[in-house]
Design an enzyme around this catalytic site. Structure first.
Site, PDB file in Angstrom:
ATOM      1  N   HIS A 131      -3.619  -4.817   7.550  1.00 55.71           N
ATOM      2  CA  HIS A 131      -3.796  -3.690   8.459  1.00 55.71           C
ATOM      3  C   HIS A 131      -2.977  -3.903   9.727  1.00 55.71           C
ATOM      4  CE1 HIS A 131      -5.355  -0.043  10.144  1.00 55.71           C
ATOM      5  NE2 HIS A 131      -5.962   0.183   9.008  1.00 55.71           N
ATOM      6  N   ASN A 151       0.858  -1.190   0.000  1.00 55.25           N
ATOM      7  CA  ASN A 151       0.000   0.000   0.000  1.00 55.25           C
ATOM      8  C   ASN A 151       0.898   1.245   0.000  1.00 55.25           C
ATOM      9  OD1 ASN A 151      -1.421   2.291   1.106  1.00 55.25           O
ATOM     10  ND2 ASN A 151      -3.098   0.905   1.588  1.00 55.25           N
ATOM     11  N   GLU A 210     -10.739  -9.720   2.647  1.00 56.50           N
ATOM     12  CA  GLU A 210      -9.467  -9.340   3.266  1.00 56.50           C
ATOM     13  C   GLU A 210      -9.763  -9.224   4.748  1.00 56.50           C
ATOM     14  OE1 GLU A 210      -7.096  -6.172   1.551  1.00 56.50           O
ATOM     15  OE2 GLU A 210      -6.332  -5.629   3.529  1.00 56.50           O
ATOM     16  N   THR A 240      -8.364   3.253   8.142  1.00 61.33           N
ATOM     17  CA  THR A 240      -9.578   2.443   8.144  1.00 61.33           C
ATOM     18  C   THR A 240      -9.755   1.733   9.493  1.00 61.33           C
ATOM     19  OG1 THR A 240      -9.060   2.044   5.833  1.00 61.33           O
ATOM     20  CG2 THR A 240     -10.873   0.770   6.771  1.00 61.33           C
ATOM     21  N   ARG A 290      -9.667   7.728  -1.253  1.00 61.53           N
ATOM     22  CA  ARG A 290     -10.638   8.134  -0.228  1.00 61.53           C
ATOM     23  C   ARG A 290     -11.566   9.207  -0.772  1.00 61.53           C
ATOM     24  NH1 ARG A 290      -9.079   6.265   5.119  1.00 61.53           N
ATOM     25  NH2 ARG A 290     -10.836   7.461   5.864  1.00 61.53           N
ATOM     26  N   GLU A 342      -8.648   0.249  -3.206  1.00 61.53           N
ATOM     27  CA  GLU A 342      -9.551   0.236  -2.041  1.00 61.53           C
ATOM     28  C   GLU A 342     -10.517   1.396  -2.174  1.00 61.53           C
ATOM     29  OE1 GLU A 342      -7.213   0.580   1.475  1.00 61.53           O
ATOM     30  OE2 GLU A 342      -6.221  -1.325   1.162  1.00 61.53           O
ATOM     31  N   HIS A 360       0.925   6.256   1.836  1.00 63.53           N
ATOM     32  CA  HIS A 360       1.775   7.179   2.614  1.00 63.53           C
ATOM     33  C   HIS A 360       2.732   7.984   1.725  1.00 63.53           C
ATOM     34  CE1 HIS A 360       0.183   5.883   6.294  1.00 63.53           C
ATOM     35  NE2 HIS A 360       1.197   5.242   6.826  1.00 63.53           N
ATOM     36  N   HIS A 397      -5.751   3.492  -1.705  1.00 70.68           N
ATOM     37  CA  HIS A 397      -7.111   3.758  -1.234  1.00 70.68           C
ATOM     38  C   HIS A 397      -7.499   5.138  -1.747  1.00 70.68           C
ATOM     39  CE1 HIS A 397      -9.954   3.952   2.544  1.00 70.68           C
ATOM     40  NE2 HIS A 397     -10.576   4.242   1.416  1.00 70.68           N
ATOM     41  N   ARG A 447      -7.468  12.557   0.502  1.00 73.50           N
ATOM     42  CA  ARG A 447      -6.413  13.121   1.350  1.00 73.50           C
ATOM     43  C   ARG A 447      -5.025  12.633   0.971  1.00 73.50           C
ATOM     44  NH1 ARG A 447      -7.627   9.848   6.912  1.00 73.50           N
ATOM     45  NH2 ARG A 447      -9.669  10.750   6.619  1.00 73.50           N
TER      46      ARG A 447
END
Ligand code: PXP
Length: 236
Positions: free
Chosen positions: A190, A6, A150, A100, A44, A69, A9, A42, A48
């Site tokens: 996660h 992922n 998941e 999440t 969103r 995602e 970041h 993701h 963001r």
């Protein structure tokens, strides 16, 4: 087990200055060149970190698969159907959350999610549901027609090293076994890091792990010395 990285970041860091660095695309390429079997982002609702443009570029440039995602909303459904990522992972989303929190309540919105899953599957997109490791949610996920779940490993990750670790781990193991009996493939993610990830090998048939925070955090310290040395040479 496969590894999906992922890279949200990286986009967060880029957005801190509003420019182009660090490049999300370059980050994805480095992940792919070093063993990632898919790239997860993701998108969103508040954009963001990852932006629409990132997703559109990633889908063109990736050598592996894009796992997108998203929340179960009309807007996200339209985006998925337009850009057609390899897979979509449906997640719950609250605007005020930092990341999440908790899995998608599939059991509580079965009809809505089943309809959403069908639209994506009809377009050839693989669908995964991000759920807490509970019997109720696994059974509901199987009813929607999604091909994957998941499992949310956040509780296990938080409990790691405490007297709750085994209980949380057992929930994951049992849920994975149940899901597989119901014909689902099982991913997990996660909060996984370089210590707690090892126990994932004890879950038979786990397909892919999706990991972000710990990898990007580790990258700072595996990369910082070289980055400083290079600049020190330039400033000598
Ligand atoms: N899987 C899902 C569905 C997520 O929402 C996240 C966080 O964005 C991850 C995996 C990765 O979690 P982490 O960044 O803690 O490794």
């Amino acid at each position: 087990m496969l590894l999906g990285v992922n890279i949200d970041h990286v986009a967060t860091l880029r957005n801190a200055r509003g420019g182009k660095e660090p490049s999300v695309i370059r980050a994805a390429e480095v992940c792919e060149d070093n063993g990632a079997t898919s790239i997860t982002t993701h998108l969103r609702e508040d954009r963001r970190h990852i932006k629409d443009k990132d997703v559109r570029t990633l889908i063109k440039k990736l050598k592996t698969n894009l796992n997108l995602e998203m929340a179960v909303t009309e807007e996200m459904g339209e985006i998925a159907l337009e850009i057609k990522p390899h897979s979509v992972c449906l997640v719950p989303e609250k605007r005020e959350e930092i990341t999440t929190e908790g899995g998608l309540d599939v059991a509580g919105q079965l009809d809505k999610i089943t309809e959403f899953v069908k639209k994506l599957k009809d377009a050839g997109i693989i669908v995964s549901l991000f759920i807490d490791p509970s019997e109720e949610q696994v059974k509901a996920a199987a009813q929607t027609g999604a091909q994957f779940i998941e499992m949310h490993t956040g509780q296990y990750s938080e409990a790691f090293g405490t007297d709750r670790e085994d209980d949380e781990f057992l929930k994951l193991k049992k849920s994975a076994a149940l899901a597989q009996t119901l014909g689902l493939k099982v991913n997990a993610g996660h909060g996984l890091n370089y210590e707690n990830v090892r126990r994932m090998h004890e879950i038979p048939g786990l397909y892919e792990l999706n990991i972000g925070h710990s990898i990007i955090s580790r990258a700072i310290f595996t990369g910082l010395s070289a980055a400083v040395r290079e600049m020190a040479d330039l400033t000598k």
